[in-house]
Design an enzyme around this catalytic site. Structure first.
Site, PDB file in Angstrom:
ATOM      1  N   ASN A 151       0.974  -1.212   0.330  1.00 12.56           N
ATOM      2  CA  ASN A 151      -0.018   0.329  -0.122  1.00 12.56           C
ATOM      3  C   ASN A 151       1.370   1.398  -0.028  1.00 12.56           C
ATOM      4  OD1 ASN A 151      -1.793   1.834   0.236  1.00 12.56           O
ATOM      5  ND2 ASN A 151      -2.082   1.051   2.574  1.00 12.56           N
ATOM      6  N   SER A 193       2.935  -1.534  10.570  1.00 12.65           N
ATOM      7  CA  SER A 193       4.409  -1.756  10.848  1.00 12.65           C
ATOM      8  C   SER A 193       5.278  -3.336  10.451  1.00 12.65           C
ATOM      9  CB  SER A 193       5.315  -1.343  11.867  1.00 12.65           C
ATOM     10  OG  SER A 193       4.417  -0.076  12.580  1.00 12.65           O
ATOM     11  N   LYS A 247       0.029   4.043   0.062  1.00  9.25           N
ATOM     12  CA  LYS A 247      -0.367   5.527  -0.069  1.00  9.25           C
ATOM     13  C   LYS A 247      -0.055   6.482  -0.703  1.00  9.25           C
ATOM     14  CE  LYS A 247      -0.289   3.023   4.516  1.00  9.25           C
ATOM     15  NZ  LYS A 247      -0.095   3.558   6.119  1.00  9.25           N
TER      16      LYS A 247
HETATM   17  P1  PGA Z   1       2.231   0.666   7.342  1.00  7.69           P
HETATM   18  O1  PGA Z   1       0.854   1.143   6.616  1.00  7.69           O
HETATM   19  O2  PGA Z   1       2.998  -0.944   7.269  1.00  7.69           O
HETATM   20  O3  PGA Z   1       3.263   1.748   7.390  1.00  7.69           O
HETATM   21  O4  PGA Z   1       2.407   0.779   8.843  1.00  7.69           O
HETATM   22  C1  PGA Z   1      -0.304  -0.090   6.817  1.00  7.69           C
HETATM   23  C2  PGA Z   1      -1.233   0.015   6.475  1.00  7.69           C
HETATM   24  O5  PGA Z   1      -1.852   1.264   6.877  1.00  7.69           O
HETATM   25  O6  PGA Z   1      -1.728  -0.417   5.640  1.00  7.69           O
END
Ligand code: PGA
Length: 236
Positions: A7, A196, A9
């Site tokens: 992801n 994370s 984002k």
């Molecule tokens: P992260 O995000 O791995 O940066 O914690 C996971 C997510 O929000 O899908």
């Protein structure tokens, strides 16, 4: 192999996507049918053109709850489907902040009528966890979805504790299993863990009873992505 959902984002560019795909495709050690890439909407077309002859799937990061019409700035499930997406994240905690449960349900509906598999994200805040409200909160997010689907496998569920997202913190495996076993009793479908996940902890996390991982920050770099998918290869 466990599923690996990257992801991105609101990160990335045409150049970084091309470089990323090149390195991922050079890695022949993993089952690319278990790799799902979720890039910002504006990069979907580029991703589609690079990946459409591979087994890697594309996911939308969010879809409109509407079908079409006067909704400036929104993108429909149909549009993502048209650009080669097979999945869509729904109810990510970064969106639940300003989207209602009703909107989340409408997005699931849009996905189901447009050939996108919704990956519905559920998760509790730290405050909710500390006051022992985790299951109540997850149930409030899950129940409206369960009430509207015909088959459990119509949707996937991603358990993403909000306090674990981007924080470097993860629940212990016991805690993840406790939640995912409970969710599985409510809905027998693919269960994903997110929050994370990184190259240092993914090996431990693969011991959990989950079908895969939804990875944000650590999926932006092709080296760490390749490290993680190579580890996922050894677990089902
Ligand atoms: P992260 O995000 O791995 O940066 O914690 C996971 C997510 O929000 O899908």
């Amino acid at each position: 192999m466990k599923y690996f959902i990257a992801n991105w984002k609101m990160n990335g560019s045409q150049e970084s996507l091309e470089l990323y795909c090149k390195h991922i495709l050079d890695n022949d050690k993993f089952d690319s049918s278990k790799f799902i890439l979720s890039v910002p909407a504006i990069l979907t077309s580029t991703a589609y053109h690079i990946l459409n002859k591979t087994d890697i799937s594309l996911s939308a990061q969010c879809v409109s709850e509407h079908n079409h019409g006067a909704h400036t700035g929104q993108l429909s499930a149909d549009m993502f489907s048209n650009f080669g997406c097979s999945y869509a994240l729904v109810g990510h905690s970064e969106r639940r902040k300003f989207e209602s449960i009703e909107s989340t349900c409408n997005q699931v509906k849009q996905c189901l009528t447009n050939n996108l598999k919704p990956i519905v994200c559920i998760g509790e805040t730290l405050d909710e966890k500390q006051s022992s409200r985790t299951k109540d909160v997850l149930l409030a997010q899950l129940k409206p979805i369960l009430d509207m689907i015909d088959e459990p496998s119509d949707v996937w569920i991603a358990y993403e504790p909000r306090w674990a997202i981007g924080s470097g913190l993860t629940p212990g495996n016991k805690e993840i299993n406790m939640i995912t076993h409970w969710v599985k009793e409510l809905i027998d479908t693919k269960l994903i863990y997110g929050g994370s996940v990184n190259p240092d902890n993914i090996k431990t996390l693969t011991e959990c009873d989950v079908d895969g991982f939804l990875v944000g920050g650590a999926s932006l770099d092709h080296n760490s992505t390749n490290q993680m998918v190579n580890i996922c290869t050894h677990y089902s």
